[in-house]
Design a protein around this motif. Structure first.
Motif, PDB file in Angstrom:
ATOM      1  N   ARG A 187       0.944  -1.400  -0.011  1.00  0.00           N
ATOM      2  CA  ARG A 187      -0.030  -0.109  -0.033  1.00  0.00           C
ATOM      3  C   ARG A 187       0.944   1.268   0.080  1.00  0.00           C
ATOM      4  O   ARG A 187       2.064   1.374   0.578  1.00  0.00           O
ATOM      5  CB  ARG A 187      -0.815   0.005   1.251  1.00  0.00           C
ATOM      6  N   SER A 189      -1.125   4.602  -0.094  1.00  0.00           N
ATOM      7  CA  SER A 189      -2.106   5.769   0.257  1.00  0.00           C
ATOM      8  C   SER A 189      -2.601   5.345   1.449  1.00  0.00           C
ATOM      9  O   SER A 189      -2.947   3.984   1.587  1.00  0.00           O
ATOM     10  CB  SER A 189      -3.032   6.377  -0.799  1.00  0.00           C
ATOM     11  N   THR A 191      -6.164   4.718   3.779  1.00  0.00           N
ATOM     12  CA  THR A 191      -7.497   4.383   3.252  1.00  0.00           C
ATOM     13  C   THR A 191      -8.593   5.290   4.331  1.00  0.00           C
ATOM     14  O   THR A 191      -9.642   4.545   4.511  1.00  0.00           O
ATOM     15  CB  THR A 191      -7.932   2.819   3.577  1.00  0.00           C
ATOM     16  N   CYS A 210     -11.252   0.954  -3.926  1.00  0.00           N
ATOM     17  CA  CYS A 210     -10.030   1.830  -4.518  1.00  0.00           C
ATOM     18  C   CYS A 210     -10.666   2.987  -5.137  1.00  0.00           C
ATOM     19  O   CYS A 210     -11.139   2.875  -6.268  1.00  0.00           O
ATOM     20  CB  CYS A 210      -9.124   1.309  -5.291  1.00  0.00           C
ATOM     21  N   CYS A 214      -6.959   6.659  -3.682  1.00  0.00           N
ATOM     22  CA  CYS A 214      -6.343   5.176  -3.579  1.00  0.00           C
ATOM     23  C   CYS A 214      -5.157   4.837  -4.441  1.00  0.00           C
ATOM     24  O   CYS A 214      -5.379   5.051  -5.422  1.00  0.00           O
ATOM     25  CB  CYS A 214      -7.420   4.140  -3.373  1.00  0.00           C
ATOM     26  N   SER A 215      -3.915   4.525  -3.833  1.00  0.00           N
ATOM     27  CA  SER A 215      -2.901   3.762  -4.819  1.00  0.00           C
ATOM     28  C   SER A 215      -2.454   2.806  -4.198  1.00  0.00           C
ATOM     29  O   SER A 215      -2.241   2.630  -2.782  1.00  0.00           O
ATOM     30  CB  SER A 215      -2.082   5.009  -5.378  1.00  0.00           C
ATOM     31  N   SER A 248      -4.276   1.906 -10.437  1.00  0.00           N
ATOM     32  CA  SER A 248      -4.724   2.972  -9.696  1.00  0.00           C
ATOM     33  C   SER A 248      -5.095   3.970 -10.546  1.00  0.00           C
ATOM     34  O   SER A 248      -6.179   4.815  -9.620  1.00  0.00           O
ATOM     35  CB  SER A 248      -3.190   3.473  -8.774  1.00  0.00           C
TER      36      SER A 248
END
Length: 331
Positions: A187, A189, A191, A210, A214-215, A248
């Motif tokens: 991960r 980013s 959440t 996502c 989100c990435s 993403s």
């Protein structure tokens, strides 16, 4: 007479067997035991699965494992391991192809020559080859297919099949649509901005949609639907970003592209020591400037703070000189 008999009894008796016979027997027994424990045991006793009646979860029709190894047995061993842990079946091995840099788009070649400035940009020819492996799988999917795509070194816990079954049941009961279900990735980013949209599957597992912010990177395993593959194929030619960049960015600009992240990861990655060893052995994959801020405010503030420190240091130095030598005029 007694002494004579004692001497006769103490004489060594000649054995009818050769001198090295017992030594040969001992060596032969040890050799047979070694062969049995290392080879024969595997040939005579079938591999017992910890979950004897596994079914392929989430309606997965085909499984693909991407192998970078030139030894076929490595991929085959990985397949048997993943079958026992997850229940996925109908495996196909996809080899990472060779890539000719002259066949790449001009901008991609420019990034490879000058270095990337963003973590989603392509940083090496190996990344392009890996992308091509995934691209070939997407193009082979048929209508109605749901495929799982895994790295050769992806590992799973003994509870992986049970966890997948719970996710499968939750998605069916709640009719949650998805194009990609990521089973394991690194991960990037946070959440926290989607807490209200997180699905609580149960037993400590979550499904995180996502969205725009989100990435993630380095997906080790993901489940892909046929519809999702068609969307990925539409935006994957020419290859100008990494695989995780495409996965993403599509939710960012195509809200209808549904990506779910399984938390915690079901497909586990390499240990910290393995990652350090990989980073040291492949320094070209590192990208320190990719993590630098891109906002102008940060750099303006940086130079302002640096200027203030320089002026304060100059004034302090001048004052110290004045104190030590009164002939020097004050600042």
């Amino acid at each position: 007479f007694l002494n004579h008999d004692r001497r006769e009894l103490m004489k060594p008796v000649a054995s009818p067997l050769p001198a090295g016979f017992f030594r040969l027997v001992i060596v032969s027994v040890c050799l047979c035991l070694f062969i049995y424990t290392s080879i024969g045991k595997d040939l005579t006793v079938p591999i017992q699965s910890p979950l004897p009646h596994l079914y392929s979860p989430l309606n997965v029709t085909r499984s693909f494992i991407i192998s970078s190894s030139s030894v076929p047995s490595n991929a085959e061993n990985s397949i048997e391991y993943i079958k026992r842990k997850t229940g996925f079946d109908n495996f196909n091995i996809v080899r990472i192809p060779e890539v000719n840099i002259s066949d790449l788009p001009l901008y991609t070649r420019y990034i490879l020559e000058t270095g990337r400035h963003d973590i989603l940009q392509i940083g090496s020819v190996e990344i392009v080859a890996l992308f091509k492996s995934h691209h070939s799988i997407w193009s082979r999917m048929r209508e109605g297919d749901i495929c799982v795509i895994l790295d050769e070194d992806a590992s799973f816990s003994d509870q992986a099949h049970h966890q997948l079954s719970i996710i499968d049941k939750f998605i069916r009961l709640n009719d949650i649509p998805f194009h990609v279900l990521v089973l394991g990735a690194d991960r990037v980013s946070s959440t926290s901005h989607v807490q209200s949209q997180i699905f609580d599957v149960g037993e400590g597992m979550l499904l995180v949609p996502c969205r725009k912010q989100c990435s993630f990177r380095s997906p080790r395993a993901y489940i892909l639907t046929y519809e999702g593959a068609q969307l990925l194929l539409r935006y994957s030619d020419p290859i100008e970003i990494q695989l995780e960049g495409l996965l993403s960015l599509l939710p960012r600009f195509r809200p209808d592209f549904k990506v779910l992240l399984a938390t915690p990861d079901l497909a586990l990655g390499p240990s910290v020591l393995e990652r350090i060893r990989h980073a040291v052995g492949n320094p070209s994959h590192a990208c320190l400037k990719c993590h630098m801020p891109t906002s102008n405010v940060f750099y303006i503030g940086f130079w302002v703070v640096l200027g203030v420190i320089w002026i304060a240091s100059a004034i302090y130095y001048r004052c110290e000189c004045c104190r030590r030598d009164p002939s020097i005029p004050p600042a």
